[in-house]
Design a protein around this motif. Structure first.
Motif, PDB file in Angstrom:
ATOM      1  N   THR A  46       9.077 -18.742   5.650  1.00  0.00           N
ATOM      2  CA  THR A  46       9.674 -18.003   6.602  1.00  0.00           C
ATOM      3  C   THR A  46       8.876 -16.714   6.796  1.00  0.00           C
ATOM      4  O   THR A  46       9.362 -15.764   7.602  1.00  0.00           O
ATOM      5  CB  THR A  46      10.850 -17.106   5.304  1.00  0.00           C
ATOM      6  N   LYS A  47       7.695 -16.764   6.274  1.00  0.00           N
ATOM      7  CA  LYS A  47       6.663 -15.720   6.565  1.00  0.00           C
ATOM      8  C   LYS A  47       7.141 -14.175   6.264  1.00  0.00           C
ATOM      9  O   LYS A  47       6.924 -13.023   6.835  1.00  0.00           O
ATOM     10  CB  LYS A  47       6.437 -15.603   8.288  1.00  0.00           C
ATOM     11  N   THR A  48       7.935 -14.157   5.213  1.00  0.00           N
ATOM     12  CA  THR A  48       8.693 -13.169   4.658  1.00  0.00           C
ATOM     13  C   THR A  48       8.838 -12.984   3.294  1.00  0.00           C
ATOM     14  O   THR A  48       9.037 -13.933   2.705  1.00  0.00           O
ATOM     15  CB  THR A  48      10.425 -13.015   5.297  1.00  0.00           C
ATOM     16  N   LEU A  49       8.488 -11.763   2.725  1.00  0.00           N
ATOM     17  CA  LEU A  49       8.535 -11.469   1.016  1.00  0.00           C
ATOM     18  C   LEU A  49       9.633 -10.554   0.974  1.00  0.00           C
ATOM     19  O   LEU A  49       9.802  -9.436   1.327  1.00  0.00           O
ATOM     20  CB  LEU A  49       7.322 -10.878   0.770  1.00  0.00           C
ATOM     21  N   ARG A  50      10.805 -11.389   0.407  1.00  0.00           N
ATOM     22  CA  ARG A  50      11.847 -10.332   0.239  1.00  0.00           C
ATOM     23  C   ARG A  50      11.776  -9.810  -1.189  1.00  0.00           C
ATOM     24  O   ARG A  50      11.647 -10.078  -2.105  1.00  0.00           O
ATOM     25  CB  ARG A  50      13.254 -11.406   0.032  1.00  0.00           C
ATOM     26  N   ILE A  51      12.012  -8.359  -0.953  1.00  0.00           N
ATOM     27  CA  ILE A  51      11.527  -7.399  -2.319  1.00  0.00           C
ATOM     28  C   ILE A  51      12.745  -6.588  -2.673  1.00  0.00           C
ATOM     29  O   ILE A  51      13.381  -6.094  -1.768  1.00  0.00           O
ATOM     30  CB  ILE A  51      10.524  -6.257  -1.723  1.00  0.00           C
ATOM     31  N   GLY A  52      13.049  -6.728  -3.802  1.00  0.00           N
ATOM     32  CA  GLY A  52      14.199  -5.911  -4.416  1.00  0.00           C
ATOM     33  C   GLY A  52      13.697  -4.735  -4.855  1.00  0.00           C
ATOM     34  O   GLY A  52      12.529  -4.678  -5.688  1.00  0.00           O
ATOM     35  N   LEU A  53      14.166  -3.539  -4.810  1.00  0.00           N
ATOM     36  CA  LEU A  53      14.068  -2.031  -5.488  1.00  0.00           C
ATOM     37  C   LEU A  53      15.293  -1.178  -5.282  1.00  0.00           C
ATOM     38  O   LEU A  53      16.341  -1.913  -4.795  1.00  0.00           O
ATOM     39  CB  LEU A  53      12.986  -1.589  -4.433  1.00  0.00           C
ATOM     40  N   GLU A  54      15.358  -0.448  -5.990  1.00  0.00           N
ATOM     41  CA  GLU A  54      16.561   0.600  -5.983  1.00  0.00           C
ATOM     42  C   GLU A  54      16.640   1.528  -4.712  1.00  0.00           C
ATOM     43  O   GLU A  54      17.699   1.429  -4.385  1.00  0.00           O
ATOM     44  CB  GLU A  54      16.577   1.637  -7.423  1.00  0.00           C
ATOM     45  N   GLY A  55      15.773   2.040  -4.314  1.00  0.00           N
ATOM     46  CA  GLY A  55      15.783   2.977  -3.104  1.00  0.00           C
ATOM     47  C   GLY A  55      16.389   4.187  -3.512  1.00  0.00           C
ATOM     48  O   GLY A  55      16.625   4.924  -2.402  1.00  0.00           O
ATOM     49  N   THR A  56      16.547   4.440  -4.690  1.00  0.00           N
ATOM     50  CA  THR A  56      17.226   5.716  -5.113  1.00  0.00           C
ATOM     51  C   THR A  56      16.052   6.309  -6.143  1.00  0.00           C
ATOM     52  O   THR A  56      16.588   7.007  -7.397  1.00  0.00           O
ATOM     53  CB  THR A  56      18.390   5.639  -5.755  1.00  0.00           C
ATOM     54  N   TYR A  57      14.685   5.922  -6.316  1.00  0.00           N
ATOM     55  CA  TYR A  57      14.069   6.294  -7.456  1.00  0.00           C
ATOM     56  C   TYR A  57      12.498   6.863  -7.015  1.00  0.00           C
ATOM     57  O   TYR A  57      11.382   6.397  -7.017  1.00  0.00           O
ATOM     58  CB  TYR A  57      13.710   4.952  -8.072  1.00  0.00           C
ATOM     59  N   PRO A  58      12.806   8.187  -6.644  1.00  0.00           N
ATOM     60  CA  PRO A  58      11.719   9.028  -5.990  1.00  0.00           C
ATOM     61  C   PRO A  58      10.594   9.352  -7.076  1.00  0.00           C
ATOM     62  O   PRO A  58      11.072   9.442  -8.270  1.00  0.00           O
ATOM     63  CB  PRO A  58      12.065  10.093  -5.310  1.00  0.00           C
ATOM     64  N   PRO A  59       9.429   9.559  -6.997  1.00  0.00           N
ATOM     65  CA  PRO A  59       8.633   9.256  -5.625  1.00  0.00           C
ATOM     66  C   PRO A  59       8.358   7.630  -5.521  1.00  0.00           C
ATOM     67  O   PRO A  59       7.429   7.254  -4.589  1.00  0.00           O
ATOM     68  CB  PRO A  59       7.152   9.929  -5.787  1.00  0.00           C
ATOM     69  N   PHE A  60       8.887   6.805  -6.209  1.00  0.00           N
ATOM     70  CA  PHE A  60       8.491   5.279  -6.007  1.00  0.00           C
ATOM     71  C   PHE A  60       9.171   4.537  -4.905  1.00  0.00           C
ATOM     72  O   PHE A  60       8.465   3.895  -4.004  1.00  0.00           O
ATOM     73  CB  PHE A  60       8.620   4.438  -7.363  1.00  0.00           C
ATOM     74  N   ASN A  61      10.232   4.875  -4.963  1.00  0.00           N
ATOM     75  CA  ASN A  61      11.272   4.297  -3.708  1.00  0.00           C
ATOM     76  C   ASN A  61      12.381   5.284  -3.674  1.00  0.00           C
ATOM     77  O   ASN A  61      13.389   5.340  -4.453  1.00  0.00           O
ATOM     78  CB  ASN A  61      11.582   2.859  -3.899  1.00  0.00           C
ATOM     79  N   PHE A  62      12.791   5.411  -2.212  1.00  0.00           N
ATOM     80  CA  PHE A  62      13.922   6.329  -1.934  1.00  0.00           C
ATOM     81  C   PHE A  62      14.142   6.557  -0.444  1.00  0.00           C
ATOM     82  O   PHE A  62      13.222   6.073   0.515  1.00  0.00           O
ATOM     83  CB  PHE A  62      13.639   7.891  -2.571  1.00  0.00           C
TER      84      PHE A  62
END
Length: 269
Positions: A46-62
């Motif tokens: 697929t030429k794609t890496l599907r990445i799971g993350l919270e998106g609510t965890y600054p400064p790591f992911n938000f």
């Protein structure tokens, strides 16, 4: 890239295992395409890496002010995917559901400060650590008496549901009253209101959080040093590929540069 011979061997073994899996599926009436569309083969196809993350965890992911995903792990994941010559595709989810999404193969990896523990390593593959941290106690400003793990005994302590902090607390301070949360904002609201006495979180998250949150302070020194890695299902070829990509990002300075951008120091080793 390091270990090219080992990578080719492991990919060969993985392909062999996939072939055996296809035969087994054919023998029991399963879909012959299933085994070939998992792990590294799926990413390459697929030429794609599907990445799971919270998106609510600054400064790591938000989410930034424009509603876009940002943070250390977002930049790291993009660099990792680019090094693998694929596209990064993000799938935000509450922390408690991330490993379930991995097991159901809705995502290929989890990049969300997943601590490498013996219990998790018995079930999943992990990359080399890409950050090294520890646990930090956070309390209300002006609150005294909670600065060490021993001080948590008998206290109401907020932790993320399914996190290493919950496991550590239940194991090491069995008399603590554990309160679990699906997100960070809610537990800090409870801490501010006095419904809980303390919160346990990553020391790097805590250091960033208290800079802009005058109601709270990081109390006492960090403890229980821990390494965080990219979590994935058992797949020797995927693990080697991701490890090689991390090695390359470390060698060319990108990993340290991303760390300096978000923390002002190298937290990757």
């Amino acid at each position: 890239m390091r270990f090219p011979a080992r990578r080719e061997l492991l990919i060969s073994l993985a392909l062999g295992a996939a072939t055996l899996g296809l035969g087994a599926l054919a023998g029991c009436g399963g879909k012959a395409g299933d085994a070939a569309e998992t792990g590294l083969k799926h990413v390459e196809a697929t030429k794609t890496l599907r990445i799971g993350l919270e998106g609510t965890y600054p400064p790591f992911n938000f989410q930034d002010k424009d509603g876009q995903l940002a943070g250390f792990e977002v930049d790291f994941a993009k660099a990792l995917a680019a090094q693998m010559k694929v596209k990064a595709e993000f799938h935000p989810s509450p922390f408690a559901g991330l490993l379930g999404a991995l097991e159901s193969r809705r995502i290929d990896v989890v990049i969300n400060q997943i601590t490498i523990t013996p219990e998790r390593a018995a079930k999943y593959d992990f990359s080399r650590p890409y950050t090294v941290s520890g646990i930090q106690i956070i309390v209300r400003k002006g609150q005294a008496g909670i600065a060490t793990p021993a001080d948590l005994a008998g206290k109401k302590v907020g932790v993320g549901l399914g996190t290493n902090y919950e496991t550590w607390l239940r194991t090491n301070v069995p008399t603590a009253v554990v309160r679990t949360y699906d997100d960070d904002p809610t537990k800090y609201q409870d801490l501010k209101a006095g419904r809980i006495d303390a919160v346990l979180n990553d020391r790097l998250v805590a250091a960033d959080f208290v800079k802009t949150s005058p109601d709270f302070v990081a109390s006492g020194p960090p403890f229980a040093s821990q390494g965080m890695g990219v979590a994935m299902l058992r797949d020797p070829a995927m693990k080697v590929t991701i490890d090689e990509a991390i090695d390359a990002l470390r060698a060319n300075g990108q990993l340290a540069a991303i760390s300096m951008k978000w923390f002002g120091q190298d937290v990757t080793k």
